[in-house]
Design a protein around this motif. Sequence first.
Motif, PDB file in Angstrom:
ATOM      1  N   TYR A 179       0.750   6.947  -1.144  1.00 38.66           N
ATOM      2  CA  TYR A 179      -0.083   5.898  -0.598  1.00 38.66           C
ATOM      3  C   TYR A 179      -0.818   6.457   0.616  1.00 38.66           C
ATOM      4  CZ  TYR A 179       3.776   5.285   2.763  1.00 38.66           C
ATOM      5  OH  TYR A 179       4.732   5.496   3.718  1.00 38.66           O
ATOM      6  N   MET A 180      -1.697   5.671   1.235  1.00 41.59           N
ATOM      7  CA  MET A 180      -2.652   6.164   2.218  1.00 41.59           C
ATOM      8  C   MET A 180      -2.028   6.670   3.520  1.00 41.59           C
ATOM      9  SD  MET A 180      -5.826   3.485   2.045  1.00 41.59           S
ATOM     10  CE  MET A 180      -6.333   4.010   3.691  1.00 41.59           C
ATOM     11  N   ASN A 181      -0.992   5.997   4.024  1.00 40.54           N
ATOM     12  CA  ASN A 181      -0.466   6.302   5.366  1.00 40.54           C
ATOM     13  C   ASN A 181       0.044   7.731   5.513  1.00 40.54           C
ATOM     14  OD1 ASN A 181      -0.005   3.303   4.726  1.00 40.54           O
ATOM     15  ND2 ASN A 181       0.053   3.343   6.971  1.00 40.54           N
ATOM     16  N   ILE A 182       0.388   8.369   4.408  1.00 41.81           N
ATOM     17  CA  ILE A 182       0.927   9.728   4.502  1.00 41.81           C
ATOM     18  C   ILE A 182      -0.066  10.763   3.985  1.00 41.81           C
ATOM     19  CG2 ILE A 182       3.379   9.169   4.540  1.00 41.81           C
ATOM     20  CD1 ILE A 182       3.485   9.348   1.564  1.00 41.81           C
ATOM     21  N   CYS A 191      -3.155   9.987   8.719  1.00 38.74           N
ATOM     22  CA  CYS A 191      -3.413   8.550   8.811  1.00 38.74           C
ATOM     23  C   CYS A 191      -2.319   7.781   9.530  1.00 38.74           C
ATOM     24  CB  CYS A 191      -3.638   7.962   7.419  1.00 38.74           C
ATOM     25  SG  CYS A 191      -5.303   8.287   6.824  1.00 38.74           S
ATOM     26  N   SER A 192      -1.093   7.845   9.020  1.00 38.19           N
ATOM     27  CA  SER A 192       0.019   7.077   9.575  1.00 38.19           C
ATOM     28  C   SER A 192      -0.455   5.650   9.863  1.00 38.19           C
ATOM     29  CB  SER A 192       0.570   7.760  10.827  1.00 38.19           C
ATOM     30  OG  SER A 192       1.737   7.107  11.266  1.00 38.19           O
ATOM     31  N   PHE A 193      -0.361   5.218  11.123  1.00 35.28           N
ATOM     32  CA  PHE A 193      -0.831   3.876  11.490  1.00 35.28           C
ATOM     33  C   PHE A 193      -2.063   3.949  12.393  1.00 35.28           C
ATOM     34  CE2 PHE A 193       3.576   3.252  10.265  1.00 35.28           C
ATOM     35  CZ  PHE A 193       3.459   2.183   9.389  1.00 35.28           C
ATOM     36  N   ASP A 194      -2.771   5.071  12.302  1.00 34.06           N
ATOM     37  CA  ASP A 194      -4.020   5.258  13.043  1.00 34.06           C
ATOM     38  C   ASP A 194      -5.134   4.528  12.289  1.00 34.06           C
ATOM     39  OD1 ASP A 194      -6.446   6.141  14.081  1.00 34.06           O
ATOM     40  OD2 ASP A 194      -5.765   8.196  14.359  1.00 34.06           O
ATOM     41  N   TRP A 195      -5.563   3.379  12.812  1.00 30.08           N
ATOM     42  CA  TRP A 195      -6.506   2.548  12.068  1.00 30.08           C
ATOM     43  C   TRP A 195      -7.852   3.236  11.881  1.00 30.08           C
ATOM     44  CZ3 TRP A 195     -11.107   0.994  14.252  1.00 30.08           C
ATOM     45  CH2 TRP A 195     -11.213   1.046  15.651  1.00 30.08           C
ATOM     46  N   GLU A 196      -8.272   4.074  12.832  1.00 29.72           N
ATOM     47  CA  GLU A 196      -9.540   4.776  12.675  1.00 29.72           C
ATOM     48  C   GLU A 196      -9.464   5.785  11.532  1.00 29.72           C
ATOM     49  OE1 GLU A 196     -10.281   6.357  16.558  1.00 29.72           O
ATOM     50  OE2 GLU A 196     -11.513   4.630  17.128  1.00 29.72           O
ATOM     51  N   ALA A 197      -8.339   6.491  11.451  1.00 29.63           N
ATOM     52  CA  ALA A 197      -8.150   7.449  10.359  1.00 29.63           C
ATOM     53  C   ALA A 197      -8.037   6.717   9.019  1.00 29.63           C
ATOM     54  CB  ALA A 197      -6.901   8.291  10.605  1.00 29.63           C
ATOM     55  N   GLN A 198      -7.387   5.547   9.022  1.00 30.34           N
ATOM     56  CA  GLN A 198      -7.260   4.768   7.789  1.00 30.34           C
ATOM     57  C   GLN A 198      -8.627   4.303   7.292  1.00 30.34           C
ATOM     58  OE1 GLN A 198      -4.394   1.612   8.039  1.00 30.34           O
ATOM     59  NE2 GLN A 198      -2.731   2.956   8.653  1.00 30.34           N
ATOM     60  N   ILE A 199      -9.488   3.891   8.226  1.00 32.78           N
ATOM     61  CA  ILE A 199     -10.839   3.487   7.828  1.00 32.78           C
ATOM     62  C   ILE A 199     -11.587   4.671   7.230  1.00 32.78           C
ATOM     63  CG2 ILE A 199     -13.098   2.768   8.723  1.00 32.78           C
ATOM     64  CD1 ILE A 199     -11.596   1.016  10.740  1.00 32.78           C
ATOM     65  N   ALA A 215     -12.100   3.675 -11.727  1.00 31.14           N
ATOM     66  CA  ALA A 215     -11.495   2.669 -10.871  1.00 31.14           C
ATOM     67  C   ALA A 215     -10.378   3.311 -10.066  1.00 31.14           C
ATOM     68  CB  ALA A 215     -10.944   1.524 -11.716  1.00 31.14           C
ATOM     69  N   LEU A 216     -10.149   2.811  -8.855  1.00 28.27           N
ATOM     70  CA  LEU A 216      -9.132   3.407  -7.986  1.00 28.27           C
ATOM     71  C   LEU A 216      -8.333   2.304  -7.298  1.00 28.27           C
ATOM     72  CD1 LEU A 216      -9.608   6.450  -5.641  1.00 28.27           C
ATOM     73  CD2 LEU A 216      -8.380   4.443  -4.831  1.00 28.27           C
ATOM     74  N   ALA A 217      -7.031   2.462  -7.318  1.00 31.60           N
ATOM     75  CA  ALA A 217      -6.144   1.532  -6.614  1.00 31.60           C
ATOM     76  C   ALA A 217      -5.212   2.337  -5.723  1.00 31.60           C
ATOM     77  CB  ALA A 217      -5.327   0.687  -7.610  1.00 31.60           C
ATOM     78  N   THR A 218      -5.039   1.860  -4.504  1.00 33.40           N
ATOM     79  CA  THR A 218      -4.149   2.542  -3.565  1.00 33.40           C
ATOM     80  C   THR A 218      -3.417   1.503  -2.725  1.00 33.40           C
ATOM     81  OG1 THR A 218      -4.028   4.283  -1.872  1.00 33.40           O
ATOM     82  CG2 THR A 218      -5.925   2.777  -1.764  1.00 33.40           C
ATOM     83  N   ALA A 219      -2.559   1.987  -1.845  1.00 31.61           N
ATOM     84  CA  ALA A 219      -1.750   1.081  -1.034  1.00 31.61           C
ATOM     85  C   ALA A 219      -1.615   1.637   0.383  1.00 31.61           C
ATOM     86  CB  ALA A 219      -0.366   0.892  -1.660  1.00 31.61           C
ATOM     87  N   ALA A 220      -1.322   0.721   1.318  1.00 30.06           N
ATOM     88  CA  ALA A 220      -1.097   1.110   2.699  1.00 30.06           C
ATOM     89  C   ALA A 220      -0.057   0.180   3.306  1.00 30.06           C
ATOM     90  CB  ALA A 220      -2.394   1.046   3.506  1.00 30.06           C
ATOM     91  N   GLN A 221       0.717   0.710   4.261  1.00 30.77           N
ATOM     92  CA  GLN A 221       1.704  -0.106   4.952  1.00 30.77           C
ATOM     93  C   GLN A 221       1.020  -0.947   6.022  1.00 30.77           C
ATOM     94  OE1 GLN A 221       5.076   1.931   6.533  1.00 30.77           O
ATOM     95  NE2 GLN A 221       5.679   2.817   4.576  1.00 30.77           N
ATOM     96  N   ALA A 222       1.465  -2.197   6.122  1.00 31.21           N
ATOM     97  CA  ALA A 222       0.906  -3.085   7.133  1.00 31.21           C
ATOM     98  C   ALA A 222       1.508  -2.758   8.503  1.00 31.21           C
ATOM     99  CB  ALA A 222       1.208  -4.525   6.760  1.00 31.21           C
TER     100      ALA A 222
END
Length: 222
Positions: A179-182, A191-199, A215-222
Amino acid sequence: NIDSDKIRKTTLRDLFDKQREVLESSRHNPSSLFGIPTGIKKFDDLSGGLRKQETILVVAPTGVGKSLFLMSYGLHASLLGFSVVYCTIEMPSEQIALRTYSNISNIDYQKFRMAQLSDIEMSEWDKAMSSYFKNIEISNGKPMLIIDFPKGCSTNQILTEVSQIREEGSKVDLLLVDYMNIMNTNSGKFCSFDWEAQIELSIELKRLARDQDFALATAAQA
């Protein structure tokens, strides 16, 4: 730098003429507008499924089923004949496989993880997997392809693998990224919880789906 070949100029008139023809045809064949169903009826009824070049991001806390959703989506899509690539970063491919066995056979995941299946459950597992593979053949599809990426991988590394798959003659309809955070951005930010990197990474993944026409599906931790 932006590839000039990917910059398109179209007048509203040209778009109107083209899209009116498509919509007129689709009125008599509504299924032509459908994308790849998730298997979640309410979502599919509202959205028509995920279409090529579209991206969906599932955001939720740890342990509520983000990976389970992505895996279930991949299994459902492959049964419908779509070519699915599952990019796993959080868990090794062997663990993803155990989860898919549990999903397909309706046997508790922990029994696979701890090798505690009874003789009857082993038989049920064999039958469930045989049925799954047979149904995929009937739909002219292929079993979901699982690619194991290291923590800190980037969109560019995923693109390299997708390009190789296509060079080998296979297609990609749906890409799942868990998923995205790692992940790292292409510029090297974790990325981790860096919102700028996540964007930044979200934009890169969306661009990947558009440029590669899947099509693409992904996930991120809130």
